[in-house]
Design a protein around this motif. Structure first.
Motif, mmCIF file in Angstrom:
data_model
loop_
_atom_site.group_PDB
_atom_site.id
_atom_site.type_symbol
_atom_site.label_atom_id
_atom_site.label_comp_id
_atom_site.label_asym_id
_atom_site.label_seq_id
_atom_site.Cartn_x
_atom_site.Cartn_y
_atom_site.Cartn_z
ATOM 1 N N LYS A 130 41.023 35.360 36.626
ATOM 2 C CA LYS A 130 40.701 36.217 35.240
ATOM 3 C C LYS A 130 39.187 36.047 35.252
ATOM 4 C CE LYS A 130 41.464 35.139 30.470
ATOM 5 N NZ LYS A 130 42.092 34.273 29.431
ATOM 6 N N GLN A 139 32.725 47.507 46.547
ATOM 7 C CA GLN A 139 32.203 48.161 45.582
ATOM 8 C C GLN A 139 30.765 48.874 46.024
ATOM 9 O OE1 GLN A 139 31.959 45.703 42.141
ATOM 10 N NE2 GLN A 139 34.289 45.506 41.750
ATOM 11 N N GLY A 187 29.650 42.669 44.785
ATOM 12 C CA GLY A 187 30.964 43.273 44.145
ATOM 13 C C GLY A 187 31.987 42.521 44.540
ATOM 14 N N HIS A 244 38.037 39.199 37.766
ATOM 15 C CA HIS A 244 38.456 40.411 36.965
ATOM 16 C C HIS A 244 37.770 40.675 35.694
ATOM 17 C CE1 HIS A 244 42.782 40.073 39.390
ATOM 18 N NE2 HIS A 244 41.555 40.048 40.159
ATOM 19 N N ALA A 245 37.483 39.996 34.754
ATOM 20 C CA ALA A 245 36.749 40.041 33.910
ATOM 21 C C ALA A 245 35.360 40.779 33.975
ATOM 22 C CB ALA A 245 36.741 38.881 32.959
ATOM 23 N N ASP A 246 34.753 40.217 35.196
ATOM 24 C CA ASP A 246 33.406 40.649 35.518
ATOM 25 C C ASP A 246 33.426 41.979 36.307
ATOM 26 O OD1 ASP A 246 32.175 38.925 33.853
ATOM 27 O OD2 ASP A 246 31.277 37.759 35.644
ATOM 28 N N ASN A 247 34.533 42.668 36.416
ATOM 29 C CA ASN A 247 34.716 43.591 37.281
ATOM 30 C C ASN A 247 34.504 43.722 38.912
ATOM 31 O OD1 ASN A 247 35.911 45.434 35.223
ATOM 32 N ND2 ASN A 247 33.863 45.743 34.213
ATOM 33 N N LYS A 248 34.568 42.629 39.286
ATOM 34 C CA LYS A 248 34.258 42.148 40.897
ATOM 35 C C LYS A 248 35.516 42.127 41.308
ATOM 36 C CE LYS A 248 29.746 40.648 39.803
ATOM 37 N NZ LYS A 248 28.629 40.460 40.650
ATOM 38 N N VAL A 249 35.671 42.117 42.652
ATOM 39 C CA VAL A 249 36.813 41.951 43.573
ATOM 40 C C VAL A 249 36.969 40.475 44.028
ATOM 41 C CG1 VAL A 249 38.146 42.920 45.473
ATOM 42 C CG2 VAL A 249 36.877 44.529 43.831
ATOM 43 N N ARG A 265 44.987 40.025 44.112
ATOM 44 C CA ARG A 265 44.942 41.554 44.596
ATOM 45 C C ARG A 265 44.539 41.605 46.133
ATOM 46 N NH1 ARG A 265 41.775 44.083 39.681
ATOM 47 N NH2 ARG A 265 43.285 43.504 38.169
#
Length: 192
Positions: A50, A9, A33, A53-58, A85
């Motif tokens: 979960k 990120q 990120g 992903h909810a916090d838009n991190k990888v 992923r």
């Protein structure tokens, strides 16, 4: 795929988490990120996936250190079905299986001497991970450049980073980003 922007990120430091209890610190940190999970087991993984992903991190899970998941094609298929992923592994055959599942994969390489550099390049060239992570991150510039020239993918660094100067030196030598469990290194400001 633009690994450094998609996975890292655009950040220079990724958070290494050895205990799931430390996940919340990485999730809340504005400089992080990518989160590298080095531990845990298959039972807690769905909730971790979960949350991240909810916090838009990888989330990148080090498969070699994850308990309960088969270190084979079926195990990787299960992880993909759970929503994972990204994987980190030292094993070339697992890189291949994870890529077949559409995962982002980092191949971890231990650099001990010239032969380990040659072997690492040969392995990574054969299975084509999205990035390599070399340990330790404190290796000479010419090794990093040799890997970049041979592989044409991002080179991450991990291990033996204790100070901000260590991180900045690793980056100055050509490492694209680092991963560390030392939370004070997550605070480094690269906008200066």
């Amino acid at each position: 795929m633009d690994f450094l922007n998609v996975v890292m990120q655009g950040k220079k430091v990724g958070a290494t988490i050895r205990r799931v209890e430390d996940l919340s610190e990485a999730l809340l940190h504005p400089n992080i990120g990518a989160i590298f999970l080095l531990g845990g087991n298959i039972n807690i993984l769905p909730s971790v996936v979960k949350k991240v992903h909810a916090d838009n991190k990888v989330l990148m899970v080090h498969l070699d250190m994850l308990e309960g998941a088969g270190k084979d094609k079926a195990g990787i298929h299960l992880l993909a079905r759970m929503g994972l992923r990204g994987l980190v592994t030292t094993k070339p055959n697992l890189v291949k299986f994870a890529k077949e599942e559409g995962m982002v994969v980092i191949q971890r390489l231990f650099v001990l001497d010239s032969e380990s550099v040659k072997t690492g390049i040969k392995m990574a060239a054969a299975v084509k991970p999205n990035a390599v992570e070399i340990l330790p991150a404190t290796i000479p510039h010419y090794v990093i450049q040799e890997m970049k020239d041979a592989l044409g993918i991002p080179v991450l660094g991990g291990g033996l980073l204790r100070t901000e100067e260590d991180v900045r030196t690793a980056l100055a030598k050509g490492i694209d980003a680092v991963s560390t469990s030392l939370q004070h290194l997550w605070d480094i400001n690269f906008d200066e």
